[in-house]
Design an enzyme around this catalytic site. Structure first.
Site, PDB file in Angstrom:
ATOM      1  N   GLU A  44      10.177  -5.239   3.300  1.00  0.00           N
ATOM      2  CA  GLU A  44      10.613  -7.204   3.207  1.00  0.00           C
ATOM      3  C   GLU A  44       9.902  -7.241   2.128  1.00  0.00           C
ATOM      4  O   GLU A  44      11.223  -7.797   0.888  1.00  0.00           O
ATOM      5  CB  GLU A  44       9.367  -8.282   4.115  1.00  0.00           C
ATOM      6  CG  GLU A  44      10.082  -8.504   5.450  1.00  0.00           C
ATOM      7  CD  GLU A  44       8.802  -7.846   6.652  1.00  0.00           C
ATOM      8  OE1 GLU A  44       8.947  -8.118   7.361  1.00  0.00           O
ATOM      9  OE2 GLU A  44       8.617  -5.924   6.057  1.00  0.00           O
ATOM     10  N   LYS A  70       8.734  -5.055  14.097  1.00  0.00           N
ATOM     11  CA  LYS A  70      10.280  -3.824  12.847  1.00  0.00           C
ATOM     12  C   LYS A  70      10.788  -3.218  13.981  1.00  0.00           C
ATOM     13  O   LYS A  70      11.372  -2.814  12.980  1.00  0.00           O
ATOM     14  CB  LYS A  70       8.684  -3.381  12.092  1.00  0.00           C
ATOM     15  CG  LYS A  70       8.193  -4.947  11.666  1.00  0.00           C
ATOM     16  CD  LYS A  70       6.745  -4.653  10.336  1.00  0.00           C
ATOM     17  CE  LYS A  70       6.353  -3.613  10.725  1.00  0.00           C
ATOM     18  NZ  LYS A  70       5.229  -2.877   9.997  1.00  0.00           N
ATOM     19  N   GLU A 121      -4.692 -11.878  13.957  1.00  0.00           N
ATOM     20  CA  GLU A 121      -3.801 -10.337  13.941  1.00  0.00           C
ATOM     21  C   GLU A 121      -4.852  -9.400  14.465  1.00  0.00           C
ATOM     22  O   GLU A 121      -4.683  -8.474  15.329  1.00  0.00           O
ATOM     23  CB  GLU A 121      -3.712 -10.186  12.778  1.00  0.00           C
ATOM     24  CG  GLU A 121      -2.962  -8.521  12.353  1.00  0.00           C
ATOM     25  CD  GLU A 121      -1.796  -9.087  11.304  1.00  0.00           C
ATOM     26  OE1 GLU A 121      -0.619  -8.799  11.400  1.00  0.00           O
ATOM     27  OE2 GLU A 121      -2.893  -8.712  10.138  1.00  0.00           O
ATOM     28  N   GLY A 180      -5.155  -5.383   5.624  1.00  0.00           N
ATOM     29  CA  GLY A 180      -3.850  -5.817   4.704  1.00  0.00           C
ATOM     30  C   GLY A 180      -4.563  -7.201   4.966  1.00  0.00           C
ATOM     31  O   GLY A 180      -4.328  -8.130   4.060  1.00  0.00           O
ATOM     32  N   ARG A 181      -5.407  -8.088   6.102  1.00  0.00           N
ATOM     33  CA  ARG A 181      -6.044  -9.183   6.187  1.00  0.00           C
ATOM     34  C   ARG A 181      -6.995  -9.362   5.505  1.00  0.00           C
ATOM     35  O   ARG A 181      -7.346 -10.808   6.215  1.00  0.00           O
ATOM     36  CB  ARG A 181      -5.689  -9.940   7.144  1.00  0.00           C
ATOM     37  CG  ARG A 181      -6.517  -8.918   8.382  1.00  0.00           C
ATOM     38  CD  ARG A 181      -5.848  -9.216  10.036  1.00  0.00           C
ATOM     39  NE  ARG A 181      -6.920  -8.033  10.980  1.00  0.00           N
ATOM     40  CZ  ARG A 181      -5.930  -7.321  11.308  1.00  0.00           C
ATOM     41  NH1 ARG A 181      -4.622  -6.547  10.621  1.00  0.00           N
ATOM     42  NH2 ARG A 181      -6.312  -6.340  11.985  1.00  0.00           N
ATOM     43  N   HIS A 224      -2.972 -38.709  10.921  1.00  0.00           N
ATOM     44  CA  HIS A 224      -2.316 -38.670  11.447  1.00  0.00           C
ATOM     45  C   HIS A 224      -1.337 -37.742  11.664  1.00  0.00           C
ATOM     46  O   HIS A 224      -0.247 -38.608  11.396  1.00  0.00           O
ATOM     47  CB  HIS A 224      -1.645 -39.709   9.730  1.00  0.00           C
ATOM     48  CG  HIS A 224      -2.453 -39.948   9.141  1.00  0.00           C
ATOM     49  ND1 HIS A 224      -2.132 -42.081   9.526  1.00  0.00           N
ATOM     50  CD2 HIS A 224      -3.942 -40.376   8.446  1.00  0.00           C
ATOM     51  CE1 HIS A 224      -3.360 -42.563   9.769  1.00  0.00           C
ATOM     52  NE2 HIS A 224      -4.685 -41.663   8.361  1.00  0.00           N
ATOM     53  N   LYS A 250       0.560  -1.078  -0.202  1.00  0.00           N
ATOM     54  CA  LYS A 250      -0.251   0.414  -0.241  1.00  0.00           C
ATOM     55  C   LYS A 250       1.031   0.974  -0.556  1.00  0.00           C
ATOM     56  O   LYS A 250       0.775   2.096  -0.703  1.00  0.00           O
ATOM     57  CB  LYS A 250      -0.857   0.096   1.354  1.00  0.00           C
ATOM     58  CG  LYS A 250      -1.872   1.339   1.622  1.00  0.00           C
ATOM     59  CD  LYS A 250      -2.223   1.546   2.361  1.00  0.00           C
ATOM     60  CE  LYS A 250      -3.400  -0.279   2.523  1.00  0.00           C
ATOM     61  NZ  LYS A 250      -5.099  -0.194   3.903  1.00  0.00           N
TER      62      LYS A 250
END
Length: 584
Positions: A235, A532, A376, A289-290, A407, A229
């Site tokens: 990153e 961060k 979050e 964002g999510r 399993h 954005k």
């Protein structure tokens, strides 16, 4: 039917909490605290013996069936939870979200991911402005661009068609689109539209992720989508610069504008990076964002892979649940019921985790996405007004497709800690297989487990049953299952683009319901900031030590020791290196 939300009060910028009172101070919360002691004395074997109760705990909408009869709850419990929702002003808070009020009060923002999939004629306002025309303006641009790439009228620098896409983003810019992409890969319709194309996602700043993404790809046929954005996410931008170098190394600097596009609102930085601002696709600060998979963040890479028509069906599926969530009465409202049951399990029964168990391999990336959406959003320790919470909120979410999870970690779920489970089944397989002389087909085998596991958790197996089977005495305690372990089941009619959109929206709104009841802000994420900022200090130290030979200073003993060891062991890293890209 379309939404019409004109009662916009976003300019007021107030909290959606009517007062600073915590929900735990309400009479309904205290009533549930007393009631839960009675529930702890019951067992699901008894509760499941009542067909009327079970039938009352089934809700159906648009061929989606929710069965929550295996929750450790009675009809009285459910009624008390609805009273809790009333005391928490749940319906009013839902209305305020849909009407554009700035319910994300710590960032002074509206929360309008529902606008991303609204019908073209809907009216949904933020700051007294209908945002739906802007949304559709971007969607139309996305459709036009993706079709040009797919039909070959937009080509790369050497004239070759762009068949391969790498989407760079992290967190919500990655997990949501990856979930939808993985779910669509084996859908017959989507798969047909994706023939000859590849979509990859580059998220981790680890150079190994870069290596895996570019291996086997030709820069001449690759389009890179950079999702950020602000165009400053550390990153994402480092990965973007890395792939820019990969493109320039093969095709020259002028190729960047043909091989890289952006999803961003920071057009000056987009242009400075070398991307044509005309090839930047917007989204808005009222999209977290999510919650952004229905924006250009997800729609662009998914449309490039599957075509806009398929993605539009996904958006329509999400919109159908938005309408259901907004208009259905609480007792028939699937996201509301799911949210209230999570409140019950976490804050009253004391079960902090939840397993998301889709019996469809196509949904293998669903749990990781919901893990972010839920944890979050609701991983908060204070109320929206800043008061410490005197109760537990948030869930620890994890999951794996069935039957793989059986399993892996089902041992703990059956005989260890109590972990409420969400079983998600699909009636019609995306890719049915039939073999001659088999007792059941492959999908029936899968679904046999889907139907059996919730009952195994609910009923368990007693020592008396084992004794009747003449089990050796020394094994009885090892093979006893206590049962009384809560779960719920969601049965989808199929898993096409429309159903995938529905499933996404159900869980998004479920998370919002939890936050609205707990009285927290489910739409900020301050918890990700501290790490961060500390990483920035470390980054500066690494640069100073490598370039200037400065010693490690300003850290505690532990961090200083580890940093020093790292720098010593990587002393062969050049201080001013030439560009070196992964080669596999």
């Amino acid at each position: 039917m379309s939404f019409l939300f004109i009662a916009d009060v976003s300019s007021i910028g107030v909290s959606y909490m009517a007062s600073v009172a915590l929900i735990s101070e309400s009479g309904s919360w205290k009533d549930l605290k007393v009631h839960v002691e009675d529930i702890k004395k019951t067992h699901l074997r008894e509760l499941m013996a009542d067909p009327g109760r079970c039938q009352s705990m089934m809700v159906e909408f648009d061929d989606i069936l929710l069965d929550y009869s295996r929750q450790c709850a009675t009809l009285e419990t459910v009624n008390k939870l609805f009273k809790l929702a009333e005391d928490a002003c749940l319906k009013e808070k839902i209305n305020r979200m849909f009407s554009g009020e700035r319910i994300n009060s710590t960032e002074n923002r509206s929360v309008l991911h529902v606008a991303l999939r609204a019908q073209r004629d809907a009216v949904i306002c933020s700051d007294r402005k209908n945002v739906v025309p802007d949304v559709w303006g971007v969607l139309d641009k996305l459709k036009e661009f993706s079709e040009r790439v797919r039909n070959g009228s937009w080509v790369g620098a050497t004239g070759k068609e762009l068949k391969d896409v790498i989407a760079i983003g992290i967190g919500g810019s990655f997990l949501g689109p990856l979930f939808v992409h993985t779910a669509l890969q084996t859908d017959p319709e989507a798969n047909q539209y994706a023939k000859g194309r590849q979509l990859r996602f580059l998220a981790n700043v680890d150079p190994i992720d870069v290596a895996r993404n570019i291996t086997g790809l030709n820069p001449e046929t690759t389009l890179v989508v950079v999702v950020s954005k602000t165009f400053t996410t550390a990153e994402t931008m480092l990965n973007a610069r890395t792939l820019r170098a990969w493109i320039i190394d093969a095709l020259g600097p002028s190729a960047v504008a043909k091989h890289m596009v952006a999803v961003s609102t920071n057009l000056p930085l987009v242009e400075k990076f070398g991307i044509d601002p005309n090839n930047a696709f917007a989204f808005w600060d009222w999209v977290g964002g999510r919650y952004s998979v229905c924006s250009a963040v997800g729609v662009l890479p998914l449309s490039l892979q599957y075509g806009f028509a398929v993605v539009e069906k996904f958006l329509k599926g999400a919109q159908s649940i938005d309408q259901h969530f907004f208009s259905a009465p609480l007792e028939k409202n699937i996201p509301v019921i799911l949210g209230l049951l999570s409140i019950w399990n976490v804050s009253f029964l004391g079960y902090p985790a939840r397993a998301i168990l889709p019996y469809s391999q196509a949904l293998e990336k669903f749990a990781p996405h919901i893990q972010q959406v839920s944890m979050e959003s609701n991983g908060k320790g204070v109320s929206i007004d800043g008061f410490p919470l005197p109760f537990e909120s948030g869930e620890i979410d994890f999951g794996e497709p069935g039957t793989n999870g059986q399993h892996s970690f089902y041992q703990l779920i059956h005989q260890g800690r109590v972990i409420p489970c969400d079983f998600i089944g699909v009636i019609k397989s995306q890719q049915p297989v039939y073999l001659k002389d088999e007792i059941v087909n492959n999908h029936d085998e899968l679904m046999s487990n889907f139907f059996a596991q919730p009952d195994a958790l609910a009923y368990g197996k007693t020592a008396e049953q084992l004794q009747k089977e003449n089990l050796p005495q020394h094994l009885i305690s090892h093979k006893t299952f206590t049962g009384n372990r809560p779960s719920l089941s969601i049965l989808l009619p199929s898993l096409n683009a429309y159903n995938i959109g529905q499933l996404l929206a159900i869980y998004e709104h479920r998370v919002a319901v939890q936050g609205f009841i707990w009285g927290i802000n489910s739409f900020d994420q301050w918890g990700v900031e501290l790490g961060k900022s500390l990483a920035t200090q470390v980054r500066k130290q690494l640069h100073a030590s490598r370039v200037k030979g400065e010693p490690v200073e300003g850290f505690n003993f532990s961090t200083k020791t580890m940093l020093s060891k790292y720098l010593k062991a990587t002393s062969d890293v050049p201080a001013d290196p030439h560009t070196l890209l992964p080669k596999i």
